[in-house]
Design a protein around this motif. Structure first.
Motif, PDB file in Angstrom:
ATOM      1  N   SER A   7       0.823  -1.197   0.000  1.00 25.13           N
ATOM      2  CA  SER A   7       0.000   0.000   0.000  1.00 25.13           C
ATOM      3  C   SER A   7       0.861   1.253   0.000  1.00 25.13           C
ATOM      4  N   THR A   8       0.575   2.169  -0.934  1.00 27.76           N
ATOM      5  CA  THR A   8       1.302   3.431  -1.003  1.00 27.76           C
ATOM      6  C   THR A   8       1.103   4.234   0.272  1.00 27.76           C
ATOM      7  N   ASP A   9      -0.135   4.245   0.801  1.00 26.55           N
ATOM      8  CA  ASP A   9      -0.412   4.980   2.034  1.00 26.55           C
ATOM      9  C   ASP A   9       0.426   4.448   3.191  1.00 26.55           C
ATOM     10  N   LEU A  10       0.526   3.138   3.303  1.00 27.65           N
ATOM     11  CA  LEU A  10       1.351   2.549   4.364  1.00 27.65           C
ATOM     12  C   LEU A  10       2.818   2.880   4.155  1.00 27.65           C
ATOM     13  N   ASP A  11       3.262   2.829   2.926  1.00 23.38           N
ATOM     14  CA  ASP A  11       4.656   3.135   2.618  1.00 23.38           C
ATOM     15  C   ASP A  11       4.977   4.574   3.009  1.00 23.38           C
ATOM     16  N   SER A  16       7.503   8.308   6.778  1.00 27.17           N
ATOM     17  CA  SER A  16       7.379   9.473   7.663  1.00 27.17           C
ATOM     18  C   SER A  16       7.781   9.117   9.091  1.00 27.17           C
ATOM     19  N   LEU A  17       7.365   7.946   9.525  1.00 27.08           N
ATOM     20  CA  LEU A  17       7.707   7.495  10.875  1.00 27.08           C
ATOM     21  C   LEU A  17       9.219   7.283  11.005  1.00 27.08           C
TER      22      LEU A  17
END
Length: 196
Positions: A7-11, A16-17
């Motif tokens: 998932s791009t959102d998870l990536d 960011s984290l």
């Protein structure tokens, strides 16, 4: 730097984290006043709890999806133990917590907000995994969610043990009966001074 995530959102979130953690690790702390330093420690603790809630959520999803079998693992616990090089107790605690939180939506929400310490949530998970208390768990959600954010660990454990003793009255009685059956007493005369 990061592992490939579907998932791009998870990536994006994981990138960011990683960036934020790197900044935290190199942040200058010596210039902080005592009150500022305490505020930083408080914020970090809340963020750590939130991150723990996220890792427990991921462990729960791994447990339900059985994706662990892709690498030849027999359980989510085994996969977590291998992937994270975790002790078995930690891997078990994550899976057990994720399972317990399914029946404790108020506790889960407070944990996700960082209001409840991870150790409190792990203790709740251990207690509610007792099959003899299962029918009482939904009613305990509000009790746990009320006490866990405000009590220190030792005081919360007292509350948790009292709840478990009430919810598992037969189990507590059985333990008392077992202890009573195992009691032994003897009167022996001392060879030194003839006292008993």
């Amino acid at each position: 730097m990061s592992m490939t995530v579907v998932s791009t959102d998870l990536d994006v979130a994981l990138d960011s984290l990683e960036h934020a953690v790197a900044q935290l690790q190199t942040a200058e702390l010596d210039h902080l006043s005592a009150s500022e330093e305490l505020a930083v420690v408080r914020r970090l603790e809340v963020l750590r709890r939130r991150l723990d809630a996220g890792t427990d959520r991921a462990a729960g999803h791994l447990d339900r999806s059985a994706a662990f079998s892709l690498d030849g693992h027999k359980s989510a616990k085994g996969a977590l133990k291998a992937i994270g090089r975790l002790p078995g107790a930690e891997a078990h605690g994550r899976v057990q917590t994720s399972r317990a939180l399914r029946d404790l939506p108020l506790v889960a929400a407070a944990y996700e907000r960082g209001e409840i310490p991870t150790a409190h949530v792990r203790a709740i998970a251990r207690v509610v995994s007792n099959p003899r208390v299962a029918e009482h768990v939904p009613g305990a959600d509000a009790i746990f969610a009320h006490h866990a954010p405000v009590l220190g660990f030792d005081d919360f454990i007292v509350v948790l043990r009292r709840w478990e003793a009430l919810a598992d009255a037969d189990g507590a009685e059985r333990s008392a009966d077992e202890c009573h059956e195992r009691r032994r007493a003897a009167l022996v005369e001392s060879a030194i001074n003839s006292s008993w």
